[in-house]
Design an enzyme around this catalytic site. Structure first.
Site, mmCIF file in Angstrom:
data_model
loop_
_atom_site.group_PDB
_atom_site.id
_atom_site.type_symbol
_atom_site.label_atom_id
_atom_site.label_comp_id
_atom_site.label_asym_id
_atom_site.label_seq_id
_atom_site.Cartn_x
_atom_site.Cartn_y
_atom_site.Cartn_z
ATOM 1 N N GLY A 157 0.791 -1.171 -0.150
ATOM 2 C CA GLY A 157 0.050 -0.189 0.008
ATOM 3 C C GLY A 157 0.895 1.231 -0.033
ATOM 4 C CB ILE A 159 3.122 2.099 4.696
ATOM 5 C CG1 ILE A 159 2.292 3.507 5.348
ATOM 6 C CG2 ILE A 159 4.522 2.089 5.566
ATOM 7 C CD1 ILE A 159 1.814 3.109 6.836
ATOM 8 N NE ARG A 179 -5.833 -6.340 0.098
ATOM 9 C CZ ARG A 179 -6.592 -5.322 0.665
ATOM 10 N NH1 ARG A 179 -7.881 -5.644 0.949
ATOM 11 N NH2 ARG A 179 -6.175 -4.174 0.758
ATOM 12 C CB ALA A 234 1.965 -3.806 9.432
ATOM 13 N NE ARG A 235 -2.643 -1.604 13.879
ATOM 14 C CZ ARG A 235 -2.199 -0.173 13.786
ATOM 15 N NH1 ARG A 235 -0.989 -0.316 13.720
ATOM 16 N NH2 ARG A 235 -3.061 0.638 13.647
ATOM 17 C CD GLU A 264 1.311 -2.529 19.891
ATOM 18 O OE1 GLU A 264 0.860 -1.562 20.029
ATOM 19 O OE2 GLU A 264 1.782 -3.110 18.601
ATOM 20 C CG HIS A 282 2.667 0.974 17.806
ATOM 21 N ND1 HIS A 282 1.489 -0.033 17.783
ATOM 22 C CD2 HIS A 282 2.598 1.688 16.653
ATOM 23 C CE1 HIS A 282 0.807 0.199 16.780
ATOM 24 N NE2 HIS A 282 1.391 1.182 15.888
ATOM 25 N N GLY A 284 6.073 4.071 14.817
ATOM 26 C CA GLY A 284 5.873 4.254 13.370
ATOM 27 C C GLY A 284 5.750 5.562 12.873
HETATM 28 C C1 DGY Z 1 -1.346 3.755 12.681
HETATM 29 O O1 DGY Z 1 -1.651 4.707 12.347
HETATM 30 O O2 DGY Z 1 -2.157 2.851 12.316
HETATM 31 C C2 DGY Z 1 -0.098 3.467 13.358
HETATM 32 O O3 DGY Z 1 -0.165 2.186 13.849
HETATM 33 C C3 DGY Z 1 -0.245 4.553 14.572
HETATM 34 O O4 DGY Z 1 0.403 5.561 13.912
#
Ligand code: DGY
Length: 319
Positions: A157, A159, A179, A234-235, A264, A282, A284
């Site tokens: 995407g 990012i 995807r 990401a997550r 988290e 976290h 980012g």
């Molecule tokens: C988001 O924006 O999803 C980040 O993980 C937090 O900035």
């Protein structure tokens, strides 16, 4: 006509709640630098027409039922896995997020983490700080060169694409799995199996969904090169953390850089014991510029929707 009430779940950086006050809303601001406990959240949001929330708050059917006047949930994050979007849609509640404004900050942080793992920055920093450095040694803390290696991106995407653009300066070959094929990308689309097998550094940039949950499990780690590095900004739920600990311990892969975690703020204890993993809290989008823009965009979305206009960035198409 009554003034719309907007609930803000926790302390937010500059410009803070000023845009909401300027719009004439009644702001219920929980000016506390900590996640809002569930019971307090329901009480805070109860009378609100707008909710300004963060990824630390879960917006589910129970919360929505406690807030019958709610028209918009404005998440100050690009990810929205903390929100039950179908439950919002069923109740006619718009959901918005904050894309774009954090793309560069997150891509920069991904590279910071990638470089930290490849060049063993964490270990070096700990050595010097602990007073254990005895002077330059030719074999000390040798890392991995990036030039000519393959950077694999899972999730191409905005990012992921920004991460790929930065790879040019490091002269890496970039492959990705997504995807769908991304038109115009200079990176090469490959199957997931190829991505695992060919990446020297594998970066995760996909959202957390049922489809991506634990996409990096023991089998996926086992399919990577023994010399490979994994970076996740990401997550957390994309990675099976217990399997990652085993893989890092036993040399199935060489190292990892993590900015996000499965549950988290809990971090798997095994990760904290390992030297071949760099752990960040976290961070980012954590620049002054990105966070200010995220606050502003979340506020702009609230102002637009509560004034009967279209939001700037919505997750749902509902109007
Ligand atoms: C988001 O924006 O999803 C980040 O993980 C937090 O900035």
């Amino acid at each position: 006509m009554s003034v719309p009430v907007v609930a803000v779940t926790r302390q937010i950086p500059s410009p803070g709640i000023a845009p909401l006050q300027q719009a004439g809303f009644e702001v219920r601001y929980r000016d506390v630098d900590a996640a809002c406990p569930t019971a307090e959240l329901a009480e805070l949001v109860g009378p609100a027409a707008g909710l300004f929330c963060l990824l630390s708050e879960r917006v589910d059917a129970a919360l929505l039922d406690a807030a019958p006047n709610l028209r918009i949930v404005a998440n100050m994050a690009v990810g929205f896995d903390n929100i039950d979007v179908p439950a919002c849609t069923e109740r006619g509640v718009m959901v918005t997020n904050t894309p774009d404004v954090l793309t560069d900050a997150t891509a920069d942080l991904t590279w910071a983490l990638l470089l930290a793992v490849a060049r063993r920055i964490g270990e070096g920093e700990r050595l010097v700080r602990a007073g254990g450095w005895s002077g330059w040694r030719p074999g000390e803390l040798l890392g991995t060169s990036l030039g000519g290696k393959t950077l694999g991106i899972f999730g191409m995407g905005k990012i992921g694409s920004a991460v790929a653009r930065r790879a040019v300066g490091f002269e890496m070959d970039v492959i990705y799995h997504n995807r769908r094929v991304v038109p115009g990308s200079s990176a090469a689309y490959v199957s997931f199996a190829d991505l695992l097998a060919r990446s020297d550094v594998l970066v995760l940039n996909a959202p957390s969904t049922a489809e991506t949950r634990q996409v990096i499990d023991a089998a996926a780690l086992g399919a990577m090169k023994h010399t490979a590095l994994l970076v996740n900004t990401a997550r957390g739920p994309l990675v099976d953390e217990a399997a990652l600990v085993d893989a890092l311990r036993s040399g199935v892969i060489a190292g990892a850089g993590l900015d996000v975690y499965e549950a988290e703020p809990a971090v798997h204890p095994g990760l904290r014991e390992l030297d071949n993993v760099v752990l960040l809290p976290h961070l980012g989008s954590a620049t002054h510029e990105a966070r200010a823009a995220m606050v502003q965009l979340a506020c702009d979305n609230l102002v637009a929707v509560l004034n009967g206009e279209l939001p700037l960035s919505s997750v749902t198409s509902l109007r």
